[in-house]
Design an enzyme around this catalytic site. Sequence first.
Site, PDB file in Angstrom:
ATOM      1  N   ASP A  62     -55.664 -45.193  77.475  1.00  0.00           N
ATOM      2  CA  ASP A  62     -57.127 -45.174  77.438  1.00  0.00           C
ATOM      3  C   ASP A  62     -57.669 -44.555  78.727  1.00  0.00           C
ATOM      4  O   ASP A  62     -57.434 -45.059  79.822  1.00  0.00           O
ATOM      5  CB  ASP A  62     -57.664 -46.598  77.279  1.00  0.00           C
ATOM      6  CG  ASP A  62     -59.111 -46.634  76.817  1.00  0.00           C
ATOM      7  OD1 ASP A  62     -59.928 -45.890  77.380  1.00  0.00           O
ATOM      8  OD2 ASP A  62     -59.415 -47.412  75.894  1.00  0.00           O
ATOM      9  N   SER A 112     -64.616 -45.021  73.634  1.00  0.00           N
ATOM     10  CA  SER A 112     -63.297 -45.399  73.118  1.00  0.00           C
ATOM     11  C   SER A 112     -63.314 -45.871  71.676  1.00  0.00           C
ATOM     12  O   SER A 112     -62.247 -45.950  71.055  1.00  0.00           O
ATOM     13  CB  SER A 112     -62.689 -46.505  73.999  1.00  0.00           C
ATOM     14  OG  SER A 112     -62.450 -46.026  75.296  1.00  0.00           O
ATOM     15  N   HIS A 173     -60.468 -55.231  71.330  1.00  0.00           N
ATOM     16  CA  HIS A 173     -61.191 -54.206  72.075  1.00  0.00           C
ATOM     17  C   HIS A 173     -61.262 -52.934  71.229  1.00  0.00           C
ATOM     18  O   HIS A 173     -60.702 -52.868  70.144  1.00  0.00           O
ATOM     19  CB  HIS A 173     -60.506 -53.949  73.421  1.00  0.00           C
ATOM     20  CG  HIS A 173     -61.428 -53.481  74.501  1.00  0.00           C
ATOM     21  ND1 HIS A 173     -61.540 -52.154  74.852  1.00  0.00           N
ATOM     22  CD2 HIS A 173     -62.300 -54.159  75.285  1.00  0.00           C
ATOM     23  CE1 HIS A 173     -62.430 -52.025  75.819  1.00  0.00           C
ATOM     24  NE2 HIS A 173     -62.906 -53.228  76.106  1.00  0.00           N
ATOM     25  N   THR A 175     -60.028 -49.812  71.157  1.00  0.00           N
ATOM     26  CA  THR A 175     -58.868 -49.073  70.657  1.00  0.00           C
ATOM     27  C   THR A 175     -58.137 -49.812  69.548  1.00  0.00           C
ATOM     28  O   THR A 175     -57.998 -49.285  68.440  1.00  0.00           O
ATOM     29  CB  THR A 175     -57.909 -48.734  71.811  1.00  0.00           C
ATOM     30  OG1 THR A 175     -58.569 -47.850  72.717  1.00  0.00           O
ATOM     31  CG2 THR A 175     -56.632 -48.082  71.295  1.00  0.00           C
ATOM     32  N   ASP A 338     -58.222 -47.040  81.858  1.00  0.00           N
ATOM     33  CA  ASP A 338     -59.662 -46.821  81.724  1.00  0.00           C
ATOM     34  C   ASP A 338     -60.470 -47.737  82.632  1.00  0.00           C
ATOM     35  O   ASP A 338     -61.416 -47.303  83.300  1.00  0.00           O
ATOM     36  CB  ASP A 338     -60.046 -47.058  80.257  1.00  0.00           C
ATOM     37  CG  ASP A 338     -61.525 -46.916  79.981  1.00  0.00           C
ATOM     38  OD1 ASP A 338     -62.024 -45.782  80.005  1.00  0.00           O
ATOM     39  OD2 ASP A 338     -62.188 -47.946  79.746  1.00  0.00           O
ATOM     40  N   HIS A 342     -63.137 -46.784  85.635  1.00  0.00           N
ATOM     41  CA  HIS A 342     -64.535 -47.212  85.578  1.00  0.00           C
ATOM     42  C   HIS A 342     -64.955 -47.930  86.861  1.00  0.00           C
ATOM     43  O   HIS A 342     -66.096 -47.806  87.313  1.00  0.00           O
ATOM     44  CB  HIS A 342     -64.765 -48.149  84.388  1.00  0.00           C
ATOM     45  CG  HIS A 342     -65.002 -47.439  83.089  1.00  0.00           C
ATOM     46  ND1 HIS A 342     -65.936 -46.439  82.944  1.00  0.00           N
ATOM     47  CD2 HIS A 342     -64.421 -47.588  81.871  1.00  0.00           C
ATOM     48  CE1 HIS A 342     -65.919 -46.000  81.693  1.00  0.00           C
ATOM     49  NE2 HIS A 342     -65.006 -46.678  81.019  1.00  0.00           N
ATOM     50  N   ASP A 379     -57.670 -41.177  74.596  1.00  0.00           N
ATOM     51  CA  ASP A 379     -58.882 -41.101  73.793  1.00  0.00           C
ATOM     52  C   ASP A 379     -59.927 -40.201  74.434  1.00  0.00           C
ATOM     53  O   ASP A 379     -60.696 -39.526  73.765  1.00  0.00           O
ATOM     54  CB  ASP A 379     -59.454 -42.503  73.544  1.00  0.00           C
ATOM     55  CG  ASP A 379     -59.485 -43.365  74.796  1.00  0.00           C
ATOM     56  OD1 ASP A 379     -59.058 -42.908  75.881  1.00  0.00           O
ATOM     57  OD2 ASP A 379     -59.938 -44.521  74.701  1.00  0.00           O
ATOM     58  N   HIS A 380     -59.950 -40.171  75.767  1.00  0.00           N
ATOM     59  CA  HIS A 380     -60.918 -39.385  76.521  1.00  0.00           C
ATOM     60  C   HIS A 380     -60.439 -39.306  77.962  1.00  0.00           C
ATOM     61  O   HIS A 380     -59.463 -39.949  78.346  1.00  0.00           O
ATOM     62  CB  HIS A 380     -62.309 -40.040  76.464  1.00  0.00           C
ATOM     63  CG  HIS A 380     -62.293 -41.473  76.895  1.00  0.00           C
ATOM     64  ND1 HIS A 380     -62.159 -41.868  78.209  1.00  0.00           N
ATOM     65  CD2 HIS A 380     -62.351 -42.631  76.173  1.00  0.00           C
ATOM     66  CE1 HIS A 380     -62.151 -43.190  78.285  1.00  0.00           C
ATOM     67  NE2 HIS A 380     -62.249 -43.682  77.060  1.00  0.00           N
ATOM     68  N   HIS A 455     -66.909 -41.694  81.538  1.00  0.00           N
ATOM     69  CA  HIS A 455     -65.858 -40.876  80.936  1.00  0.00           C
ATOM     70  C   HIS A 455     -66.095 -39.402  81.251  1.00  0.00           C
ATOM     71  O   HIS A 455     -67.202 -38.996  81.611  1.00  0.00           O
ATOM     72  CB  HIS A 455     -65.844 -41.058  79.420  1.00  0.00           C
ATOM     73  CG  HIS A 455     -65.507 -42.441  78.989  1.00  0.00           C
ATOM     74  ND1 HIS A 455     -65.681 -42.895  77.702  1.00  0.00           N
ATOM     75  CD2 HIS A 455     -65.000 -43.496  79.681  1.00  0.00           C
ATOM     76  CE1 HIS A 455     -65.292 -44.165  77.611  1.00  0.00           C
ATOM     77  NE2 HIS A 455     -64.878 -44.542  78.811  1.00  0.00           N
TER      78      HIS A 455
END
Length: 525
Positions: A62, A112, A173, A175, A338, A342, A379-380, A455
């Site tokens: 992620d 996500s 979550h 994902t 991820d 963040h 995912d990103h 992201h």
Amino acid sequence: MTFFLIICSCLAWGGLGKPQFPDQEKDPLFWNTWAQHTLKNALTLQKLNQNTAKNLILFLGDGMGIPTVTAARILKGQLSGQSGEETQLEMDKFPFVALSKTYNTNAQVADSAGTATAYLCGVKANEGTVGVSAAAVRSQCNTTQGNEVTSILRWAKEAGKSVGIVTTTRVNHATPSAAYAHCVDRDWFSDGEMPAEAVQAGCKDIARQLFENIPNIDVIMGGGRKYMFPKNQSDVEYPGDKKHFGTRKDGRNLVEEWTNRMKNKVSCSVLVRLSLLFTMSCSSCVNTGLFEPGDLPYNLERNTETDPSLTEMVELAIKILRKNPRGFYLLVEGGRIDHGHHEGKAKQALHEAVEMDRAIGRAGLITSIYDTMTVVTADHSHMFNFGGYTPRGNTIFGLAPMLSDVDQKPFTAILYGNGPGFKVINGLRENVSTLDYQGNNYQAQSAVPLRMETHGGEDVAVFAKGPMAHLLHGVHEQNYIPHVMAYAACIGQNRDHCMSSGGASSLSPALPSLAALLTLTRLLC
């Protein structure tokens, strides 16, 4: 032989301690020999693996954009005493690489949830929604019905395969939830987070859907147990901490309900790592492992007695799932890459990426490329990068070798485009040399102040090996991924090509030849 002598000497150099410029790299023979060896390996790929994939594994990092992959590679090497740049991640060894376009139907820079719907359900969707098409509107309960889309995990289950979900985040979550849920809001973890009107209208929270939508998911491992228990019920591991109490307003104990439903099967529900390790001797169990009330801790901060590593969870999951003669589908999420980004905590994020790569390596050792298709992707991306003309072997968390020619202050190689690391003191940029910039929780400087970094919108990499892995090539829409995996395994809507006119499979069985064994040896070396 010359090539292997060179590699051995490099490995010996790497074990001497402090990285230094290796003399071998001054000789053109080193680079020419390495390139020729790589070329010979590439030529072996002309004989494509067109076996039927008995097993499917998707590793999802992620937020693991390409800069994160590169930085994690360097970190992995530096952790073993090398300079890092020349290191190979396990995913680097995969023979096929593609790029995935990550945008959501309504967002240039994706989240996500919408991306998970793409790479699990095969259709692009709106940000913030899971398991529903783009006709569903975020947070509008009445747009759910009729817009549900199913995932490759369900396709695999309906084909008789065992299925599993392993994550370092909450199991409900963004994902993992797209694998089993149909929800117009990714934040509806339990009914305690839902608006009353949505509950009254009949929308189901994600935790409830985990246990109701797809019967008998064989392996579920991660965090998020507080969403499974009645509101204000104390947590088994943190009985005095109210923030970890149960959140369900309906009073249901979903874990207890699941255990009762599975009473006729060999099953177990575990809440701490010691219990997980005990189940290693019961690899035919149906397992639910909920190791934290919320997300699992960062790997750098993990309590090794109570919380399993991602590698441990993946190994156990595969040992359970592979008991099924029809094979399995396993979704593995390195979800806290991820979270580290963040928070602007690059060291946490990169160590999470290295741990996921370790899990990829372990999975490769206990599966076969002849019957197991393994895909690694993200995912990103994130607003994360590193630069500053750092010299070879510079610690990835270190300073650039120069001062800014504007404010004459040092800066770290790692920087964020935005996020919580922005800080001004007396109208000037903070002097990072006065800080512990290599600390686990150091927040790297950012250009734009935000409480949480965002992201990134660029394409992400897709690494593939095993049957039909060559179908992942070039630049693709993200929703292409599950279609390829389903095609390789002859599940979902991709089954017609699997049967010849005589009723036999038209794809090759997974019977390794000497050439294939040599290819495997090269991939593992």
